[in-house]
Design an enzyme around this catalytic site. Structure first.
Site, mmCIF file in Angstrom:
data_model
loop_
_atom_site.group_PDB
_atom_site.id
_atom_site.type_symbol
_atom_site.label_atom_id
_atom_site.label_comp_id
_atom_site.label_asym_id
_atom_site.label_seq_id
_atom_site.Cartn_x
_atom_site.Cartn_y
_atom_site.Cartn_z
ATOM 1 N N HIS A 220 0.849 -1.196 0.000
ATOM 2 C CA HIS A 220 0.000 0.000 0.000
ATOM 3 C C HIS A 220 0.881 1.242 0.000
ATOM 4 O O HIS A 220 1.777 1.377 0.827
ATOM 5 C CB HIS A 220 -0.913 0.012 1.228
ATOM 6 C CG HIS A 220 -2.087 -0.917 1.098
ATOM 7 N ND1 HIS A 220 -3.280 -0.730 1.756
ATOM 8 C CD2 HIS A 220 -2.253 -2.041 0.352
ATOM 9 C CE1 HIS A 220 -4.123 -1.692 1.437
ATOM 10 N NE2 HIS A 220 -3.518 -2.506 0.593
ATOM 11 N N TYR B 281 -9.477 5.484 7.127
ATOM 12 C CA TYR B 281 -9.624 5.860 8.536
ATOM 13 C C TYR B 281 -10.703 6.942 8.601
ATOM 14 O O TYR B 281 -10.594 7.961 7.912
ATOM 15 C CB TYR B 281 -8.310 6.418 9.098
ATOM 16 C CG TYR B 281 -7.238 5.362 9.310
ATOM 17 C CD1 TYR B 281 -6.390 4.972 8.281
ATOM 18 C CD2 TYR B 281 -7.074 4.764 10.557
ATOM 19 C CE1 TYR B 281 -5.393 4.019 8.485
ATOM 20 C CE2 TYR B 281 -6.076 3.805 10.770
ATOM 21 C CZ TYR B 281 -5.246 3.437 9.729
ATOM 22 O OH TYR B 281 -4.272 2.491 9.943
ATOM 23 N N PRO C 118 -4.509 0.860 18.658
ATOM 24 C CA PRO C 118 -4.214 0.322 17.325
ATOM 25 C C PRO C 118 -4.329 1.316 16.173
ATOM 26 O O PRO C 118 -4.032 0.974 15.031
ATOM 27 C CB PRO C 118 -5.255 -0.798 17.156
ATOM 28 C CG PRO C 118 -6.371 -0.410 18.055
ATOM 29 C CD PRO C 118 -5.770 0.331 19.199
ATOM 30 N N LYS D 21 0.859 0.357 15.080
ATOM 31 C CA LYS D 21 2.272 0.309 15.472
ATOM 32 C C LYS D 21 2.641 -0.897 16.353
ATOM 33 O O LYS D 21 3.830 -1.158 16.572
ATOM 34 C CB LYS D 21 2.653 1.590 16.246
ATOM 35 C CG LYS D 21 2.655 2.828 15.389
ATOM 36 C CD LYS D 21 3.904 2.901 14.530
ATOM 37 C CE LYS D 21 3.828 3.919 13.436
ATOM 38 N NZ LYS D 21 3.892 3.396 12.086
ATOM 39 N N TYR E 64 3.534 7.131 9.885
ATOM 40 C CA TYR E 64 2.766 5.944 9.521
ATOM 41 C C TYR E 64 3.653 4.878 8.871
ATOM 42 O O TYR E 64 3.550 3.692 9.206
ATOM 43 C CB TYR E 64 1.607 6.325 8.591
ATOM 44 C CG TYR E 64 0.571 5.223 8.457
ATOM 45 C CD1 TYR E 64 -0.462 5.088 9.380
ATOM 46 C CD2 TYR E 64 0.645 4.301 7.409
ATOM 47 C CE1 TYR E 64 -1.400 4.077 9.266
ATOM 48 C CE2 TYR E 64 -0.296 3.285 7.296
ATOM 49 C CZ TYR E 64 -1.307 3.178 8.219
ATOM 50 O OH TYR E 64 -2.243 2.166 8.116
HETATM 51 C C1 PHB Z 1 -6.131 -4.166 10.822
HETATM 52 O O1 PHB Z 1 -6.131 -4.478 9.619
HETATM 53 O O2 PHB Z 1 -6.518 -4.953 11.690
HETATM 54 C C2 PHB Z 1 -5.677 -2.811 11.206
HETATM 55 C C3 PHB Z 1 -5.127 -1.986 10.244
HETATM 56 C C4 PHB Z 1 -4.708 -0.717 10.588
HETATM 57 C C5 PHB Z 1 -4.838 -0.291 11.886
HETATM 58 C C6 PHB Z 1 -5.365 -1.123 12.862
HETATM 59 C C7 PHB Z 1 -5.795 -2.391 12.518
HETATM 60 O O3 PHB Z 1 -4.450 0.968 12.193
#
Ligand code: PHB
Ligand code: APR
Length: 394
Positions: free
Chosen positions: A72, A201, A293, A297, A385
């Site tokens: 990505h 997000y 989460p 990280k 990120y």
């Molecule tokens: C996930 O795919 O579980 C996931 C991805 C990004 C995040 C948190 C969880 O920031």
């Protein structure tokens, strides 16, 4: 029994450390409380930084990852009903992340350990660590009703947040920093096509949401929910309806729903224990720190702790130099606090807090608006990120 390093815990941290030590010719035994199936049953985030990919390559477990992982180069931020792309690669001189589930990383590490014929005691009960204030530590446990003792030079506490290693350190020798957030994440895994090719997000007046994925046919979605909610209260139908309500019209239309194959609620916490070394005991991964989460990280921080720890242990065992072990805690903590700060900040920006009110929502939207229109603002998100370089600030 005797070995050079006893690793407590066979999660990603313990297994990765075992693999790196094996590659460098250092003997280690892993002692794990649960069964392999139980360990593989835990669903967690799946975004890997380049630094993590490099460590997994060093450990020799990147073959399937390179075939099946999804590269990505950006993600979307959705607020005020509109999506805006953060172009990670353009903002960070070509860096990217890899989407590959933690469960798969763990599975690959388990297979590599098994193929190398290395010793792991699964379903070990009553695990205790002894003498780590001396040069002769040991670990005891019960396996199949038999009491076992393993003598070693070092103990690696890779046993997660609820493990025995951190809990064995005298309270006066350790300082803990903690924030528990007033909401949780309700996660659903489903065998449906992801709503978008990249992650989304979402900041909405109804609360945070995240659209993630494991493959082109498996999706992972999250909703911010009150801590009082129970997973049984959320039917699949209710989950999809609420997710749709938090998305923009185009994503709402694209969303493919289906039966959930996993559904759970996780609390959000920021936590750091200092220091991370006590004599011959070293903490790594979730045993020493937890991030919320939002910045993905957790696994990445665990991987860099383990990289620093394996380098330090190899130096101590092979080259008989103490420099690495003496700097371990300080080196890890500098990186950990940077990731803790980013995870806390991104969590604060994207979630609805019980006391924020309408003005709090406006502040978040104004900050997001600034970030996407300012190149330095966008770059700040992007460089955190994709992960700061290993030598950042050194
Ligand atoms: C996930 O795919 O579980 C996931 C991805 C990004 C995040 C948190 C969880 O920031
Ligand atoms: N004795 C032996 N093993 C134990 C004990 C004990 N007393 N207590 C816990 N364990 C085991 C757990 O069963 C688990 O398998 O230690 C392991 C710890 O694994 P994780 O909790 O996955 O922690 P870690 O390996 O550090 O992985 C960090 O997990 O939570 C995510 O975001 C985090 O991605 C990051 C990763």
């Amino acid at each position: 029994m005797r070995t050079q390093v006893v690793i407590v815990g066979a999660g990603p941290s313990g297994l990765l450390l075992g693999q790196l030590l094996h590659k460098a010719g250092v003997d280690a035994i892993i002692v794990e409380r649960q069964s392999p199936d139980y360990v593989l049953g835990r669903i967690r985030a799946g975004v890997l930084e380049q630094v993590t990919l490099d460590v997994l390559a060093q450990a020799g477990v990147d073959e399937r990852l390179n075939k099946e992982g999804l590269v990505h180069t950006g993600f979307d931020l959705l607020f005020k009903g509109q999506r805006h792309r953060i172009d990670l690669s353009a903002l960070t001189h070509g860096k990217k992340v890899m989407v590959y589930g933690q469960t798969e990383v763990t599975r690959d590490l388990m297979s590599a350990r098994q193929a190398a014929g290395l010793t792991t005691f699964y379903e070990a009960a009553d695990v205790h660590i002894h003498g780590f204030d001396s040069a002769k530590p040991s670990v005891t446990f019960t396996k199949d009703g038999q009491q076992q003792t393993v003598h070693c030079d070092f103990i690696a506490g890779c046993d997660g947040f609820h493990g025995v290693c951190r809990a064995s350190v005298p309270k006066s020798s350790i300082q803990e920093f903690e924030r528990v957030y007033p909401f949780g994440w309700l996660g659903v895994l489903s065998d449906t096509r992801p709503v978008h090719e990249e992650l989304i997000y979402v900041n909405s007046t109804r609360g945070f949401a995240l659209c993630s994925q494991r493959s082109h046919s498996r999706s992972r979605y999250y909703l911010q929910v009150p801590l009082t909610d129970k997973v049984e209260d959320w039917s699949d139908e209710a989950f999809w309806t609420e997710l749709r309500n938090r998305l923009d019209p185009a994503a709402r239309e694209q969303l493919v729903t289906g039966a959930s194959i996993e559904k759970s609620i996780a609390p959000l916490r920021s936590f750091v224990a200092e220091p991370m070394r006590f004599g011959t005991l070293f903490l790594a991964g979730d045993a020493a720190h937890i991030v919320p989460p939002t910045g993905a990280k957790g696994l990445n921080l665990a991987a860099t702790d383990v990289k620093y720890l394996s380098d330090a242990l190899v130096e101590a065992c092979v080259e008989k130099s103490r420099a690495g072990i003496d700097h371990y805690s300080e080196r890890c903590l500098a990186r950990i606090w940077r990731a803790e700060r980013f995870s806390w900040w991104f969590t604060s920006l994207m979630h609805r807090f019980p006391d924020q009110g309408e003005i709090g929502q406006k502040f978040q939207e104004a900050e997001l608006d600034y970030l996407i229109h300012s190149e330095s603002g966008s770059r700040t998100i992007a460089e955190n990120y994709v992960g700061l370089p290993l030598n950042f600030g050194e």
